[in-house]
Design a protein around this motif. Structure first.
Motif, mmCIF file in Angstrom:
data_model
loop_
_atom_site.group_PDB
_atom_site.id
_atom_site.type_symbol
_atom_site.label_atom_id
_atom_site.label_comp_id
_atom_site.label_asym_id
_atom_site.label_seq_id
_atom_site.Cartn_x
_atom_site.Cartn_y
_atom_site.Cartn_z
ATOM 1 N N UNK A 14 1.792 1.774 -14.934
ATOM 2 C CA UNK A 14 0.449 1.205 -14.879
ATOM 3 C C UNK A 14 0.497 -0.292 -14.606
ATOM 4 N N UNK A 15 1.463 -0.995 -15.195
ATOM 5 C CA UNK A 15 1.618 -2.428 -14.948
ATOM 6 C C UNK A 15 1.999 -2.686 -13.488
ATOM 7 N N UNK A 16 2.895 -1.847 -12.972
ATOM 8 C CA UNK A 16 3.327 -1.981 -11.581
ATOM 9 C C UNK A 16 2.163 -1.731 -10.630
ATOM 10 N N UNK A 17 1.374 -0.705 -10.910
ATOM 11 C CA UNK A 17 0.208 -0.388 -10.076
ATOM 12 C C UNK A 17 -0.782 -1.548 -10.097
ATOM 13 N N UNK A 18 -1.037 -2.100 -11.274
ATOM 14 C CA UNK A 18 -1.964 -3.229 -11.383
ATOM 15 C C UNK A 18 -1.440 -4.437 -10.616
ATOM 16 N N UNK A 19 -0.138 -4.704 -10.706
ATOM 17 C CA UNK A 19 0.471 -5.832 -9.989
ATOM 18 C C UNK A 19 0.391 -5.632 -8.471
ATOM 19 N N UNK A 20 0.661 -4.416 -8.009
ATOM 20 C CA UNK A 20 0.561 -4.132 -6.568
ATOM 21 C C UNK A 20 -0.873 -4.311 -6.072
ATOM 22 N N UNK A 21 -1.846 -3.825 -6.833
ATOM 23 C CA UNK A 21 -3.240 -3.982 -6.434
ATOM 24 C C UNK A 21 -3.643 -5.451 -6.380
ATOM 25 N N UNK A 22 -3.148 -6.254 -7.332
ATOM 26 C CA UNK A 22 -3.445 -7.684 -7.338
ATOM 27 C C UNK A 22 -2.851 -8.371 -6.111
ATOM 28 N N UNK A 34 0.837 -1.212 0.000
ATOM 29 C CA UNK A 34 0.000 0.000 0.000
ATOM 30 C C UNK A 34 0.865 1.252 0.000
ATOM 31 N N UNK A 35 1.959 1.219 0.756
ATOM 32 C CA UNK A 35 2.879 2.361 0.783
ATOM 33 C C UNK A 35 3.514 2.571 -0.592
ATOM 34 N N UNK A 36 3.940 1.493 -1.249
ATOM 35 C CA UNK A 36 4.529 1.600 -2.582
ATOM 36 C C UNK A 36 3.502 2.117 -3.590
ATOM 37 N N UNK A 37 2.271 1.632 -3.492
ATOM 38 C CA UNK A 37 1.197 2.079 -4.386
ATOM 39 C C UNK A 37 0.927 3.562 -4.183
ATOM 40 N N UNK A 38 0.874 3.981 -2.941
ATOM 41 C CA UNK A 38 0.651 5.395 -2.617
ATOM 42 C C UNK A 38 1.772 6.248 -3.200
ATOM 43 N N UNK A 39 3.005 5.773 -3.057
ATOM 44 C CA UNK A 39 4.161 6.506 -3.584
ATOM 45 C C UNK A 39 4.087 6.625 -5.111
ATOM 46 N N UNK A 73 3.589 10.120 -7.042
ATOM 47 C CA UNK A 73 4.647 10.561 -7.954
ATOM 48 C C UNK A 73 4.091 10.836 -9.349
ATOM 49 N N UNK A 74 3.109 10.066 -9.753
ATOM 50 C CA UNK A 74 2.524 10.253 -11.081
ATOM 51 C C UNK A 74 1.925 11.653 -11.217
ATOM 52 N N UNK A 75 1.317 12.166 -10.145
ATOM 53 C CA UNK A 75 0.707 13.493 -10.209
ATOM 54 C C UNK A 75 1.713 14.598 -9.895
#
Length: 97
Positions: A46-54, A20-25, A29-31
């Protein structure tokens, strides 16, 4: 938070916090930095975000299943205790972990 006697569940809880911390970061950072539309870096992000959410969903499902198996009834009135599924509850936790 209560300490987990099951090391696998403790590991999944730690992974959830870390991911969750990595996803938040990444999302922050994207914005903050901005990204160019259709860039390779944006696709990888986007691939990294999808993988973290999974991974977060998988760990949450494992922790939720563990809590359903080991959680005691929260109330103490006679009617609730009488209708509880005591056959599913084991005082020592799940032995098949």
């Amino acid at each position: 938070m209560v300490a987990d006697s099951n090391s696998q569940i403790a590991w999944h809880r730690a992974q959830i916090r870390k991911q969750r911390e990595a996803l938040k970061h990444l999302e922050t950072a994207r914005f903050t930095v901005g990204e160019i539309a259709r860039s390779k870096a944006a696709d990888r992000t986007q691939e990294t975000v999808a993988e973290l959410k999974r991974k977060i969903r998988e760990s949450e499902a494992i922790v939720a299943a563990h809590e359903r198996q080991t959680r005691r009834p929260m109330t103490t009135d006679h009617q609730t205790l009488a209708s509880a599924q005591w056959s599913n509850w084991n005082a020592r936790g799940s032995s098949n972990s």
